[in-house]
Design a protein around this motif. Structure first.
Motif, PDB file in Angstrom:
ATOM      1  N   GLY A 162      -4.157  -8.113  -3.224  1.00  0.00           N
ATOM      2  CA  GLY A 162      -3.135  -8.728  -2.517  1.00  0.00           C
ATOM      3  C   GLY A 162      -1.942  -8.354  -3.094  1.00  0.00           C
ATOM      4  N   ALA A 163      -1.645  -7.774  -4.217  1.00  0.00           N
ATOM      5  CA  ALA A 163      -0.664  -7.675  -5.201  1.00  0.00           C
ATOM      6  C   ALA A 163      -0.027  -6.190  -4.546  1.00  0.00           C
ATOM      7  CB  ALA A 163      -0.744  -7.395  -6.638  1.00  0.00           C
ATOM      8  N   ARG A 164      -0.889  -5.501  -4.331  1.00  0.00           N
ATOM      9  CA  ARG A 164      -0.376  -4.013  -3.679  1.00  0.00           C
ATOM     10  C   ARG A 164       0.216  -4.347  -2.416  1.00  0.00           C
ATOM     11  NH1 ARG A 164      -4.994  -2.341  -6.009  1.00  0.00           N
ATOM     12  NH2 ARG A 164      -6.662  -2.663  -4.326  1.00  0.00           N
ATOM     13  N   TYR A 165      -0.497  -5.080  -1.555  1.00  0.00           N
ATOM     14  CA  TYR A 165       0.222  -5.577  -0.136  1.00  0.00           C
ATOM     15  C   TYR A 165       1.647  -6.134  -0.232  1.00  0.00           C
ATOM     16  CZ  TYR A 165      -3.511  -4.209   2.849  1.00  0.00           C
ATOM     17  OH  TYR A 165      -4.573  -3.393   3.516  1.00  0.00           O
ATOM     18  N   VAL A 166       1.726  -7.221  -1.095  1.00  0.00           N
ATOM     19  CA  VAL A 166       3.093  -7.731  -1.482  1.00  0.00           C
ATOM     20  C   VAL A 166       4.281  -6.795  -2.033  1.00  0.00           C
ATOM     21  CG1 VAL A 166       4.071  -9.581  -2.829  1.00  0.00           C
ATOM     22  CG2 VAL A 166       1.906 -10.117  -1.802  1.00  0.00           C
ATOM     23  N   ALA A 167       3.633  -5.909  -2.791  1.00  0.00           N
ATOM     24  CA  ALA A 167       4.460  -5.019  -3.364  1.00  0.00           C
ATOM     25  C   ALA A 167       5.111  -4.111  -2.325  1.00  0.00           C
ATOM     26  CB  ALA A 167       4.132  -4.291  -4.600  1.00  0.00           C
ATOM     27  N   ALA A 168       4.171  -3.769  -1.545  1.00  0.00           N
ATOM     28  CA  ALA A 168       4.510  -2.732  -0.383  1.00  0.00           C
ATOM     29  C   ALA A 168       5.455  -3.385   0.652  1.00  0.00           C
ATOM     30  CB  ALA A 168       3.316  -2.086   0.227  1.00  0.00           C
ATOM     31  N   ALA A 169       5.262  -4.649   1.119  1.00  0.00           N
ATOM     32  CA  ALA A 169       5.755  -5.454   1.914  1.00  0.00           C
ATOM     33  C   ALA A 169       7.266  -5.395   1.357  1.00  0.00           C
ATOM     34  CB  ALA A 169       5.003  -6.507   2.220  1.00  0.00           C
ATOM     35  N   ALA A 209      10.785   5.007   7.541  1.00  0.00           N
ATOM     36  CA  ALA A 209      11.204   6.465   7.056  1.00  0.00           C
ATOM     37  C   ALA A 209      10.832   6.303   5.641  1.00  0.00           C
ATOM     38  CB  ALA A 209      12.765   6.605   7.143  1.00  0.00           C
ATOM     39  N   TYR A 210      11.028   5.133   4.976  1.00  0.00           N
ATOM     40  CA  TYR A 210      10.558   4.887   3.638  1.00  0.00           C
ATOM     41  C   TYR A 210       9.011   5.263   3.434  1.00  0.00           C
ATOM     42  CZ  TYR A 210       8.723   2.559  -0.526  1.00  0.00           C
ATOM     43  OH  TYR A 210       8.120   2.063  -1.609  1.00  0.00           O
ATOM     44  N   VAL A 211       8.184   4.538   4.210  1.00  0.00           N
ATOM     45  CA  VAL A 211       6.938   4.557   4.455  1.00  0.00           C
ATOM     46  C   VAL A 211       6.374   5.887   4.319  1.00  0.00           C
ATOM     47  CG1 VAL A 211       4.570   3.813   5.278  1.00  0.00           C
ATOM     48  CG2 VAL A 211       6.319   2.317   5.095  1.00  0.00           C
ATOM     49  N   GLY A 212       6.859   6.793   5.414  1.00  0.00           N
ATOM     50  CA  GLY A 212       6.651   8.128   5.423  1.00  0.00           C
ATOM     51  C   GLY A 212       6.898   8.908   4.211  1.00  0.00           C
ATOM     52  N   LYS A 213       8.111   8.696   3.706  1.00  0.00           N
ATOM     53  CA  LYS A 213       8.633   9.354   2.673  1.00  0.00           C
ATOM     54  C   LYS A 213       7.490   9.105   1.355  1.00  0.00           C
ATOM     55  CE  LYS A 213      12.590  10.481  -0.286  1.00  0.00           C
ATOM     56  NZ  LYS A 213      14.148   9.937  -0.366  1.00  0.00           N
ATOM     57  N   GLU A 214       7.224   8.055   1.145  1.00  0.00           N
ATOM     58  CA  GLU A 214       6.392   7.553   0.089  1.00  0.00           C
ATOM     59  C   GLU A 214       5.280   7.991   0.349  1.00  0.00           C
ATOM     60  OE1 GLU A 214       5.804   5.602  -3.690  1.00  0.00           O
ATOM     61  OE2 GLU A 214       7.462   6.531  -2.732  1.00  0.00           O
ATOM     62  N   MET A 215       4.651   7.990   1.251  1.00  0.00           N
ATOM     63  CA  MET A 215       3.187   8.563   1.640  1.00  0.00           C
ATOM     64  C   MET A 215       2.979   9.977   1.170  1.00  0.00           C
ATOM     65  SD  MET A 215       1.926   6.297   4.958  1.00  0.00           S
ATOM     66  CE  MET A 215       0.112   6.942   4.930  1.00  0.00           C
ATOM     67  N   ARG A 228      -1.175   4.499  -1.270  1.00  0.00           N
ATOM     68  CA  ARG A 228      -0.815   5.212   0.257  1.00  0.00           C
ATOM     69  C   ARG A 228      -1.621   4.561   1.328  1.00  0.00           C
ATOM     70  NH1 ARG A 228      -4.041  10.263   0.249  1.00  0.00           N
ATOM     71  NH2 ARG A 228      -5.642   8.725   0.751  1.00  0.00           N
ATOM     72  N   ASN A 229      -2.869   4.140   1.040  1.00  0.00           N
ATOM     73  CA  ASN A 229      -3.794   3.389   2.165  1.00  0.00           C
ATOM     74  C   ASN A 229      -2.959   2.094   2.637  1.00  0.00           C
ATOM     75  OD1 ASN A 229      -5.536   5.528   1.865  1.00  0.00           O
ATOM     76  ND2 ASN A 229      -7.081   4.293   0.708  1.00  0.00           N
ATOM     77  N   VAL A 230      -2.577   1.485   1.605  1.00  0.00           N
ATOM     78  CA  VAL A 230      -1.731   0.141   2.004  1.00  0.00           C
ATOM     79  C   VAL A 230      -0.490   0.471   2.560  1.00  0.00           C
ATOM     80  CG1 VAL A 230      -0.536  -1.934   1.169  1.00  0.00           C
ATOM     81  CG2 VAL A 230      -2.885  -1.171   0.168  1.00  0.00           C
ATOM     82  N   LEU A 231       0.133   1.498   2.297  1.00  0.00           N
ATOM     83  CA  LEU A 231       1.297   1.876   2.957  1.00  0.00           C
ATOM     84  C   LEU A 231       1.144   2.391   4.508  1.00  0.00           C
ATOM     85  CD1 LEU A 231       3.274   3.767   0.204  1.00  0.00           C
ATOM     86  CD2 LEU A 231       4.065   1.891   1.437  1.00  0.00           C
ATOM     87  N   GLY A 232      -0.155   2.883   4.696  1.00  0.00           N
ATOM     88  CA  GLY A 232      -0.307   3.384   6.001  1.00  0.00           C
ATOM     89  C   GLY A 232      -0.471   2.234   6.841  1.00  0.00           C
ATOM     90  N   ALA A 233      -0.957   0.986   6.659  1.00  0.00           N
ATOM     91  CA  ALA A 233      -0.819  -0.310   7.233  1.00  0.00           C
ATOM     92  C   ALA A 233       0.532  -0.692   8.157  1.00  0.00           C
ATOM     93  CB  ALA A 233      -1.605  -1.591   6.328  1.00  0.00           C
ATOM     94  N   PHE A 234       1.349  -0.320   7.037  1.00  0.00           N
ATOM     95  CA  PHE A 234       2.744  -0.384   7.773  1.00  0.00           C
ATOM     96  C   PHE A 234       3.272   0.497   9.137  1.00  0.00           C
ATOM     97  CE2 PHE A 234       2.528  -2.642   3.741  1.00  0.00           C
ATOM     98  CZ  PHE A 234       3.555  -3.908   4.163  1.00  0.00           C
ATOM     99  N   LEU A 235       2.533   1.593   9.218  1.00  0.00           N
ATOM    100  CA  LEU A 235       2.663   2.577  10.147  1.00  0.00           C
ATOM    101  C   LEU A 235       1.642   2.324  11.290  1.00  0.00           C
ATOM    102  CD1 LEU A 235       3.432   5.824   7.947  1.00  0.00           C
ATOM    103  CD2 LEU A 235       5.132   4.348   9.148  1.00  0.00           C
ATOM    104  N   ALA A 236       0.569   1.643  11.111  1.00  0.00           N
ATOM    105  CA  ALA A 236      -0.337   1.537  12.099  1.00  0.00           C
ATOM    106  C   ALA A 236       0.344   1.071  13.497  1.00  0.00           C
ATOM    107  CB  ALA A 236      -1.349   0.619  11.643  1.00  0.00           C
ATOM    108  N   PRO A 237      -0.390   1.497  14.501  1.00  0.00           N
ATOM    109  CA  PRO A 237       0.263   1.017  15.900  1.00  0.00           C
ATOM    110  C   PRO A 237      -0.058  -0.490  15.995  1.00  0.00           C
ATOM    111  CG  PRO A 237      -1.494   2.439  16.133  1.00  0.00           C
ATOM    112  CD  PRO A 237      -1.298   2.605  14.613  1.00  0.00           C
ATOM    113  N   LYS A 238       1.079  -0.928  16.706  1.00  0.00           N
ATOM    114  CA  LYS A 238       0.761  -2.641  16.875  1.00  0.00           C
ATOM    115  C   LYS A 238       0.109  -2.814  18.394  1.00  0.00           C
ATOM    116  CE  LYS A 238       3.271  -3.649  13.468  1.00  0.00           C
ATOM    117  NZ  LYS A 238       2.921  -2.370  12.690  1.00  0.00           N
ATOM    118  N   ASN A 239      -0.863  -3.582  18.223  1.00  0.00           N
ATOM    119  CA  ASN A 239      -1.625  -4.159  19.600  1.00  0.00           C
ATOM    120  C   ASN A 239      -0.716  -4.901  20.365  1.00  0.00           C
ATOM    121  OD1 ASN A 239      -3.823  -2.400  18.857  1.00  0.00           O
ATOM    122  ND2 ASN A 239      -4.924  -4.107  18.003  1.00  0.00           N
ATOM    123  N   GLU A 240       0.070  -4.513  21.694  1.00  0.00           N
ATOM    124  CA  GLU A 240       0.620  -5.399  22.090  1.00  0.00           C
ATOM    125  C   GLU A 240       0.225  -5.665  23.686  1.00  0.00           C
ATOM    126  OE1 GLU A 240       4.754  -4.147  21.682  1.00  0.00           O
ATOM    127  OE2 GLU A 240       4.629  -4.056  19.462  1.00  0.00           O
TER     128      GLU A 240
END
Length: 111
Positions: free
Chosen positions: A48-55, A69-75, A99-111
Motif C-alpha cells: 500500500g505504501a508503494r502505491y501511495v508513494a508512486a501516486a 513522462a515521469y513514470v517512463g523516465k523513472e521506470m 518499477r512494477n507499481v509505476l507500470g500500473a500508472f501506464l496501463a491502458p484504461k478500459n473505457e
C-alpha cells in the motif's frame, strides 16, 4: 428545502445535506472504496505504501502528460539500477517492486 439542496447538488457537483453538512459519500472515490471493501487483510502495508508513494509523485507532476513522462523516465532509471552488477539483491527486489507499481500508472484504461 431538501428538493432545493438536491437540485443545487446536482447542478454544482456539491454533496451537501439540508443542514449544510456533507453527505456521507463526500470526498470518497468509488474505485478506491471498492478496493478497501475487497481488502480482507491480504493487502500488506508495504504494498500500500508503494502505491501511495508512486501516486503522490505522479500527481505532483501535474497534468497526465507530465505524469506519464515521469513514470517512463523513472521506470528507465530503475531498470538501469536493476541491471547494475553492483546492486545488492535486496535493493534489486525493491527497485523491481517499485518499477512494477509505476507500470500500473501506464496501463491502458478500459473505457
Amino acid at each position: 428545502l431538501e428538493d432545493l439542496v438536491t437540485f443545487l447538488n446536482a447542478q454544482t457537483g456539491s454533496q451537501r445535506l439540508p443542514d449544510g453538512s456533507l453527505l456521507p459519500t463526500a470526498g470518497r472515490v468509488a474505485a478506491l472504496d471498492a478496493l478497501v471493501a475487497d481488502a480482507d487483510g491480504s493487502i500488506d502495508a508495504a504494498a500500500g505504501a508503494r502505491y501511495v508513494a508512486a501516486a503522490k509523485k505522479v500527481l505532483a507532476k501535474g497534468d497526465s502528460a507530465a505524469g506519464a513522462a515521469y513514470v517512463g523516465k523513472e521506470m528507465r532509471r530503475l531498470q538501469g539500477m536493476i541491471a547494475g552488477k553492483s546492486v545488492v539483491p535486496e535493493k534489486k527486489t525493491a527497485f523491481q517492486l517499485r518499477r512494477n507499481v509505476l507500470g500500473a500508472f501506464l496501463a491502458p484504461k478500459n473505457e
